[in-house]
Scaffold this motif. Structure first.
Motif, mmCIF file in Angstrom:
data_model
loop_
_atom_site.group_PDB
_atom_site.id
_atom_site.type_symbol
_atom_site.label_atom_id
_atom_site.label_comp_id
_atom_site.label_asym_id
_atom_site.label_seq_id
_atom_site.Cartn_x
_atom_site.Cartn_y
_atom_site.Cartn_z
ATOM 1 N N CYS A 345 -46.506 -16.959 -31.889
ATOM 2 C CA CYS A 345 -45.191 -17.119 -32.508
ATOM 3 C C CYS A 345 -44.996 -16.177 -33.690
ATOM 4 C CB CYS A 345 -44.849 -18.576 -32.792
ATOM 5 S SG CYS A 345 -45.467 -19.259 -34.319
ATOM 6 N N THR A 346 -43.757 -15.759 -33.838
ATOM 7 C CA THR A 346 -43.417 -14.650 -34.724
ATOM 8 C C THR A 346 -43.834 -14.850 -36.193
ATOM 9 O OG1 THR A 346 -41.533 -14.246 -33.286
ATOM 10 C CG2 THR A 346 -41.510 -13.152 -35.421
ATOM 11 N N PRO A 347 -43.426 -15.937 -36.835
ATOM 12 C CA PRO A 347 -43.669 -16.015 -38.279
ATOM 13 C C PRO A 347 -45.155 -15.970 -38.620
ATOM 14 C CG PRO A 347 -42.138 -17.734 -37.571
ATOM 15 C CD PRO A 347 -42.716 -17.125 -36.334
ATOM 16 N N ARG A 349 -47.700 -14.791 -36.619
ATOM 17 C CA ARG A 349 -48.316 -13.532 -36.203
ATOM 18 C C ARG A 349 -48.061 -12.422 -37.216
ATOM 19 N NH1 ARG A 349 -45.626 -12.773 -31.700
ATOM 20 N NH2 ARG A 349 -44.158 -11.194 -32.374
ATOM 21 N N ILE A 350 -46.794 -12.281 -37.581
ATOM 22 C CA ILE A 350 -46.441 -11.153 -38.436
ATOM 23 C C ILE A 350 -46.518 -11.522 -39.911
ATOM 24 C CG2 ILE A 350 -44.626 -9.475 -38.962
ATOM 25 C CD1 ILE A 350 -43.760 -9.875 -35.963
ATOM 26 N N TRP A 354 -48.595 -9.645 -42.846
ATOM 27 C CA TRP A 354 -47.797 -8.996 -43.898
ATOM 28 C C TRP A 354 -48.326 -9.407 -45.285
ATOM 29 C CZ3 TRP A 354 -41.678 -8.961 -43.686
ATOM 30 C CH2 TRP A 354 -41.173 -8.297 -44.811
ATOM 31 N N ASN A 374 -42.305 -11.811 -53.487
ATOM 32 C CA ASN A 374 -42.160 -11.537 -52.064
ATOM 33 C C ASN A 374 -43.183 -12.326 -51.236
ATOM 34 O OD1 ASN A 374 -40.523 -10.197 -50.178
ATOM 35 N ND2 ASN A 374 -42.198 -8.775 -49.720
ATOM 36 N N ARG A 377 -41.884 -15.736 -50.975
ATOM 37 C CA ARG A 377 -40.743 -15.782 -50.062
ATOM 38 C C ARG A 377 -41.240 -15.767 -48.604
ATOM 39 N NH1 ARG A 377 -37.292 -12.259 -47.538
ATOM 40 N NH2 ARG A 377 -38.719 -10.533 -47.933
ATOM 41 N N ASN A 381 -41.031 -18.491 -45.589
ATOM 42 C CA ASN A 381 -40.439 -18.192 -44.283
ATOM 43 C C ASN A 381 -41.375 -18.528 -43.123
ATOM 44 O OD1 ASN A 381 -38.021 -17.420 -45.332
ATOM 45 N ND2 ASN A 381 -38.403 -15.218 -45.219
ATOM 46 N N LYS A 385 -41.795 -23.179 -39.892
ATOM 47 C CA LYS A 385 -41.064 -22.407 -38.874
ATOM 48 C C LYS A 385 -41.926 -22.070 -37.664
ATOM 49 C CE LYS A 385 -37.828 -21.681 -42.115
ATOM 50 N NZ LYS A 385 -38.631 -21.974 -43.323
ATOM 51 N N CYS C 45 -40.596 -17.286 -30.112
ATOM 52 C CA CYS C 45 -39.928 -16.281 -30.944
ATOM 53 C C CYS C 45 -39.389 -16.898 -32.224
ATOM 54 C CB CYS C 45 -38.828 -15.553 -30.174
ATOM 55 S SG CYS C 45 -37.304 -16.497 -29.949
ATOM 56 N N ARG C 46 -39.066 -18.159 -32.192
ATOM 57 C CA ARG C 46 -38.583 -18.936 -33.334
ATOM 58 C C ARG C 46 -37.197 -18.530 -33.810
ATOM 59 N NH1 ARG C 46 -41.760 -22.831 -32.266
ATOM 60 N NH2 ARG C 46 -41.347 -23.830 -34.267
ATOM 61 N N ALA C 82 -33.477 -19.350 -42.113
ATOM 62 C CA ALA C 82 -34.686 -19.341 -41.284
ATOM 63 C C ALA C 82 -34.618 -18.213 -40.260
ATOM 64 C CB ALA C 82 -34.839 -20.681 -40.574
ATOM 65 N N GLY C 85 -35.230 -14.998 -41.766
ATOM 66 C CA GLY C 85 -36.655 -14.852 -42.057
ATOM 67 C C GLY C 85 -37.432 -14.407 -40.827
ATOM 68 N N VAL C 86 -37.128 -15.028 -39.700
ATOM 69 C CA VAL C 86 -37.812 -14.658 -38.459
ATOM 70 C C VAL C 86 -37.466 -13.219 -38.083
ATOM 71 C CG1 VAL C 86 -38.035 -15.154 -35.999
ATOM 72 C CG2 VAL C 86 -37.896 -17.040 -37.627
ATOM 73 N N GLU C 88 -36.587 -10.872 -40.039
ATOM 74 C CA GLU C 88 -37.256 -9.953 -40.955
ATOM 75 C C GLU C 88 -38.702 -9.709 -40.509
ATOM 76 O OE1 GLU C 88 -37.660 -11.314 -44.976
ATOM 77 O OE2 GLU C 88 -38.022 -9.298 -45.739
ATOM 78 N N PHE C 89 -39.361 -10.777 -40.048
ATOM 79 C CA PHE C 89 -40.722 -10.602 -39.539
ATOM 80 C C PHE C 89 -40.721 -9.689 -38.312
ATOM 81 C CE2 PHE C 89 -41.877 -14.921 -41.489
ATOM 82 C CZ PHE C 89 -42.527 -14.332 -42.567
ATOM 83 N N LEU C 90 -39.785 -9.942 -37.425
ATOM 84 C CA LEU C 90 -39.747 -9.150 -36.187
ATOM 85 C C LEU C 90 -39.509 -7.671 -36.489
ATOM 86 C CD1 LEU C 90 -37.709 -11.517 -33.875
ATOM 87 C CD2 LEU C 90 -40.052 -10.746 -33.482
ATOM 88 N N ALA C 92 -40.249 -6.167 -39.312
ATOM 89 C CA ALA C 92 -41.214 -5.588 -40.247
ATOM 90 C C ALA C 92 -42.061 -4.509 -39.581
ATOM 91 C CB ALA C 92 -42.110 -6.695 -40.811
ATOM 92 N N ASP C 93 -42.585 -4.851 -38.433
ATOM 93 C CA ASP C 93 -43.449 -3.905 -37.731
ATOM 94 C C ASP C 93 -42.695 -3.079 -36.696
ATOM 95 O OD1 ASP C 93 -45.968 -3.727 -38.701
ATOM 96 O OD2 ASP C 93 -46.776 -5.383 -37.529
ATOM 97 N N ARG C 122 -37.795 -5.178 -46.954
ATOM 98 C CA ARG C 122 -38.678 -5.376 -48.092
ATOM 99 C C ARG C 122 -40.129 -5.190 -47.670
ATOM 100 N NH1 ARG C 122 -36.067 -10.498 -51.242
ATOM 101 N NH2 ARG C 122 -34.846 -10.759 -49.356
ATOM 102 N N TYR C 123 -40.294 -4.527 -46.569
ATOM 103 C CA TYR C 123 -41.643 -4.321 -46.053
ATOM 104 C C TYR C 123 -42.226 -3.057 -46.671
ATOM 105 C CZ TYR C 123 -45.376 -4.360 -42.539
ATOM 106 O OH TYR C 123 -46.587 -4.418 -41.898
ATOM 107 N N VAL C 148 -41.736 -7.534 -28.894
ATOM 108 C CA VAL C 148 -41.677 -8.721 -29.751
ATOM 109 C C VAL C 148 -42.510 -9.880 -29.186
ATOM 110 C CG1 VAL C 148 -39.458 -8.172 -30.790
ATOM 111 C CG2 VAL C 148 -39.517 -9.475 -28.652
#
Lengths: 415, 157, 518
Positions: A345-347, A349-350, A354, A374, A377, A381, A385, C45-46, C82, C85-86, C88-90, C92-93, C122-123, C148
């Motif tokens: 899942c995304t949060p 994993r990444i 990070w 950060n 934050r 996140n 989730k 994927c959230r 939320a 946020g997800v 942003e994670f996706l 980021a990379d 912000r990465y 993804v």
């Protein structure tokens, strides 16, 4: 004083053998359960004892067993969680090494109560030598008729198999454990359905921790009433506290639930190593939010720690001294979770990676002051989730460290 | 040449299969057996195990690469895994890792020229009361210091 | 039925469906990447998290079943935060290489960023480097950096084709979707992988770097390349005012149809669109008069003269009609009414289209779309390759399909060789177009409307996905005009202004036409 319900035999020579175990009331609880009790009365006893799970979440074992539906055609399974991957946690290894028959007896009673004929002990792969010991114990129990067909003429059959993991913290999460046991990647499953209904091999399944099940024989033998006299009314019995880090006498200490953390560190574990000053304590395995030196006068039970916004978890206590950089702690924590994220899942994993990269950058002297907010934050996140509890397990300690040691972290960031 | 289990190991695998209602469930234990037998899990072994359990090779690869204990390349006779988690680090685990690497003159994840030792780090081994600790193959060594490591290595022939 | 509230509006929805489906039915979009209705929800994927009153954590809309009285917020501040946020994670990379990404324009990440993101990155860490162009199949390129990890592709090869080429290897941030070294994606449905990829991770070599999706116009149609009749969309390019583009049709994709093909089409149908673009007949050709521009009116007059020249006595024995199973029901009906019954063509032959390899999923052995329609219309045709030809042939009218092969055209050629007058109706140039006295360019299925009956007896109507090329026209239109030109029962043919009107007429004669699905 230590209260030895589970660890009593540990110091006796050959405590791991069935002979020694039998000499000390071994398998008496099974006899009582099979001969004097029935599944309903066993369940009632365990429910009355309010035995809360010792793996981390603290869910009452009796309630868990009660979730398994009766009268289904499918076989039911018991999966014993011996993954013991939560950093700091060592207790289950001690039980399996020194008193495996206590565990087997607990498994047997739980299986009989729920109507299970097959139990798997999912043990982390690194514990190969412990697994071999367990297999020996299982063979002994089979030879003496405590396992196998028609145990003690009860008509009840039960077999226990040891299943080795292969290096993945996430497999301590119950649904990841099931996936792993089915020969797959340890990716946690979506819930519902819950394992009690759809678990191992699509069948109703109970998943209990080693220490939880090891409490069952005493509850059956001495009754729930006796059990709750130790510890707290709603959180009875003992916990095997594993103490590690900067203490004089690291090790396991079995104490009533609710024992004061300070007492454990400074009396049982002998206080700080090399006369160092205590800086912080992780009270319940790495996933538990950190406590500062002035927060350690606290009772070690689920509610007290929850109130302090931490958790009892696996009751693994890691003591950190003043000479240790909090950034090093944060680096290890974040590295661990990003390394152990299953990646589905995304949060998690990444996000975990990070944060780990940012912490590493600060440690390398390239930090910026806004990095701290950060990190917070990002942790927020992740929090709540993710698909499984690993996200929270990562986010909570990170948040607690950054919140409680912000100034120190700032000091590692140049102008 | 594709690998094959010896008769003794075949028997062992049959015993393992008997533990589960589905063949596939035996994947992790069978991979352990295969690693014991061949030292690592190569592509050929993946294929062999897949055939044995009636699954696809890609499913075996998924599992082999998920779990850290399966070696995808040969390792030394003694695989030394030093814990890099918190309790061990608090008590000097990182320094001992450096000591080991220097002593054996290899980098992290590398194997000595004589194929005797491979060193890697590992997450918490569940032996925090003996921190700093390490694992050599399946044996745990705790309360380590440089002197103790010297002795341990001397005894590993 | 249960009553639920989505974003404060009440809805009556079916019991047992998910919050996601309920919202979709209510026209409320919930962003998602891993969820695909063909597969059980995985919830990884959230992106589809929503707030449900009384539930402390945000819940997956894709996996949460509706309960009576449930109050769902899909767009409140907490949900939007939320989601951001997800996202942003996706991102980021993510390599952010949209300018060179073929998914641009069709990309969910792009869409969601525009709709829910719009933040500054912000990465400040180094991005993970991964393989960017690995050929994972005959027509597929995989870009690990854009992936993804929604696992739609993995699930496709696992659950739909059961070929198991793809897997997730490694774990955590290193997790990647991959094939084995010697196991490329090799199945007859591989093109679906590029289509279900919600981002630009799996792109189709056939489409890669060809054009941008926003220049394309999508039209619905039915795939005519076998008798399954899968629903498709055809993406075509109109060209620019200042320069031509090399292709008309750039891409064929599947279109959801629960009755026929679900979500998928095969690679034969996906990549077999060359005949729409290439080798087309665009003008009416008249032998020995190639240079003269010929309009339809004039040409039909000439044709009608040629037809009238055949003496009524010779009609039954000396006139040959050659049909093919690409003709629509409406066209076949007109042929039956006009040519066979009225014009007394008794020698009716069918071009044999050789069977191909079928499977137990979508691909049928019949490589034509309307054999069943031919049967249900009661059109009896002899086999052109095995049945005897008449001794003397005055006139032949041949309708050839786009995929006629050399044996097929040889069999028509054998008729042409014996015939005095040879008329060809064809969409594509073939061995016959040069030896015909007249060639009428016809529209392909993609360019016309009508109906076809698939192998299971399902009648499907379709409309043009793109305009007919050049002077080409659909056969039904040509037939109506021919009939009027020859001037038989003007009134009857006047009513056929569209294929629908013809289908109505068919049903007057055969009431259960196209309703006999197996």
């Amino acid at each position: 004083m230590e209260e030895k319900l589970l660890t009593k035999l540990f110091e006796i020579k050959d405590s791991f053998t069935i002979d020694v175990y039998l000499k000390h009331d071994g398998y008496k609880a099974v006899e009582k359960a099979f001969q004097e009790m029935n599944p309903e009365s066993i369940l009632a006893e365990v429910k009355n004892a309010n035995l809360r799970g010792r793996g981390g979440a603290g869910f009452p074992a009796g309630v868990k067993w009660g979730f398994v539906p009766k009268g289904v055609d499918k076989p039911k399974y018991l999966c014993v969680n011996a993954d013991e991957g939560e950093p700091g946690t060592i207790k289950d290894r001690y039980i399996m090494t020194h008193n495996p028959h206590l565990l087997l007896e607990g498994i047997l009673i739980a299986s009989y109560c729920v109507g299970i004929n097959t139990a798997y002990i999912y043990i982390r792969g690194e514990y190969e030598n412990v697994a071999l010991g367990l297999e020996k114990a299982i063979a002994e129990a089979n030879a003496k008729g405590y396992l196998g067909k028609n145990i003690l003429n009860s008509g009840f059959d039960c077999q226990i198999y040891v299943h080795r993991g292969a290096g993945a913290y996430i497999c301590g999460e119950e649904t990841a454990l099931l996936e792993s046991l089915e020969g797959k990647r340890g990716n946690p499953r979506l819930k519902p359905p819950f394992p009690a209904l759809v678990g191992l091999f699509q069948s109703p399944t109970v998943i209990n921790n080693i220490e939880t099940l090891s409490n069952v024989p005493k509850i059956i033998l001495n009754g729930a009433e006796t059990f709750v006299q130790t510890g707290l009314p709603k959180d009875g019995g003992t916990r095997i506290f594993g103490v590690s880090g900067m203490v004089k006498k690291p090790g396991i200490y079995e104490m009533p639930v609710g024992t004061n953390l300070k007492e454990i560190i400074f009396e049982l574990a002998g206080g700080m190593k090399d006369g160092k000053t205590l800086k912080a304590v992780i009270p319940g395995g790495m996933s538990a939010p950190i406590l500062t030196a002035d927060e350690i006068d606290i009772n070690m039970d689920f509610d007290s720690l929850a109130e302090a916004k931490s958790m009892l978890g696996s009751a693994a206590i890691i003591v950190i001294d003043e000479d240790t950089s909090i950034l090093d702690v944060l680096k290890i924590v974040t590295k661990f979770y990003s390394h152990e994220s299953c990646g589905q899942c995304t949060p998690c994993r990444i996000g975990t990676k990070w944060i780990n990269k940012t912490v590493q950058r600060i440690a390398d002297g390239q930090g910026k002051i806004e990095d701290i907010d950060n990190i917070k934050r990002l942790a927020k996140n992740i929090l709540g989730k993710t698909l499984c509890p690993l996200g929270d397990a990562a986010a909570l300690p990170i948040l607690s460290i950054v919140n409680k040691f912000r100034q120190e972290i700032e000091s590692y960031i140049g102008n | 040449m594709s690998p094959e289990f010896s008769d003794k190991v075949k028997k062992q695998v049959q015993d393992i299969l008997a533990h589960y209602p589905e063949k596939k469930a035996a994947l992790l234990p069978v991979l352990h057996v295969a690693q014991q037998e061949f030292g690592f899990i190569g592509e050929d072994t993946e294929r062999m195990v897949a055939a044995l359990l009636d699954i696809k090779p890609v499913q075996v690869r998924e599992v082999v690469t998920f779990y850290t204990m399966y070696n995808r390349k040969p390792v030394g006779k003694y695989h030394i895994q030093v814990c890099s988690n918190l309790s061990c680090s608090l008590l000097g685990g990182a320094g001992l890792l450096d000591f080991l690497l220097k002593k054996l003159n290899i980098g992290l994840g590398e194997t000595t020229k004589d194929k005797k030792f491979t060193i890697s780090t590992v997450e918490c081994l569940g032996a925090c009361e003996q921190a700093p600790c390490m694992m050599v193959n399946f044996d745990y060594y705790g309360d380590l210091d440089e002197e103790k490591i010297d002795k341990i290595l001397d005894n590993l022939k | 039925m249960v009553k639920i509230f989505i974003d404060e509006k009440p809805f009556e929805v079916e019991e047992g469906i998910t919050v996601f489906t309920a919202a979709e039915q209510a026209g409320i979009e919930i962003p998602h990447l891993c969820y695909h209705p063909a597969f059980a929800p995985e919830g990884t994927c959230r992106m589809c998290l929503v707030e449900i009153e009384g539930v402390p954590k945000l819940e997956l809309s894709c996996a949460t079943v509706v309960r009576d009285g449930m109050k769902v917020s899909t767009n409140n501040e907490r949900v939007v935060e939320a989601r951001k946020g997800v996202l942003e994670f996706l991102l980021a990379d993510h390599p952010m290489d949209c300018p060179i990404c073929d998914q641009a324009g069709d990309c969910k990440l792009q869409d969601y960023y525009e709709k829910y993101g719009m933040f500054e990155s912000r990465y400040s860490e180094n991005k993970e480097k991964r393989e960017k162009k690995r050929k994972i199949g005959q027509t597929l390129i995989h870009d690990q950096e854009r992936c993804v990890l929604c696992r739609r592709c993995v699930r496709f090869t696992r659950e739909i084709t059961k070929t198991h080429e793809l897997g997730v290897f490694e774990r955590g941030v290193h997790a990647e979707i991959s094939i084995l070294e010697d196991g490329p994606v090799n199945n007859k449905y591989s093109g679906n992988l590029a289509e279900i990829c919600p981002v630009g991770a799996i792109t189709d070599l056939d489409f890669r770097f060809q054009t941008r999706s926003w220049f394309l116009k999508s039209g619905d149609s039915i795939c005519p390349l076998c008798s399954r009749g899968c629903s498709i969309t055809i993406d075509s390019h109109k060209g620019f005012s200042h320069f031509k583009v090399p292709k008309r049709v750039y891409r064929i994709q599947s279109r959801r149809n629960e009755n026929i093909n679900g979500f998928w089409i095969c690679d034969i149908g996906r990549y077999g669109y060359g005949y729409i673009n290439e080798n087309r007949l665009e003008q009416i050709l008249l032998k020995n008069e190639q240079n003269e521009a010929m309009d339809w009116e004039k040409a039909l007059k000439i044709l009608s003269e040629k037809m009238k020249k055949v003496h009524p006595m010779d009609r039954s024995s000396g006139a040959v009609l050659i049909l093919n199973p690409w003709l629509t029901n409406e066209e076949l009906f007109l042929i039956k009414k006009f040519l066979i019954e009225n014009q007394e063509f008794e020698n009716v032959y069918l071009i044999d289209i050789p069977d191909g390899e079928g499977d137990d999923f979508l691909i049928t052995t019949e490589r034509s779309p309307n054999k069943r329609g031919l049967q249900e219309l009661g059109l009896k045709a002899k086999s052109l390759s095995s049945d005897k030809l008449p001794e003397k042939i005055k006139l032949v009218l041949a309708f050839t399909p786009p995929n006629i092969d050399s044996a097929g055209s040889a069999s028509v050629k054998a008729v042409f060789d014996k015939a005095e007058t040879k008329i060809l109706f064809a969409s594509n140039k073939n061995d016959l177009s040069d030896v015909s006295d007249m060639v009428f360019p016809t529209a392909v299925i993609a360019e016309k409307s009508g109906s076809l009956i698939n192998i299971d007896g399902v009648l499907q109507n379709f409309s043009p996905a793109l305009e007919a090329l050049g002077d080409s026209r659909p056969e039904w239109q040509i037939l109506v005009e021919m009939a009027k030109e020859i001037d038989i029962n003007h009134k009857y043919y006047d009513q056929f202004s569209s294929p629908e009107t013809i289908l109505q007429e068919i049903r007057k004669e055969i009431s259960d036409f196209g309703k006999k699905s197996d």
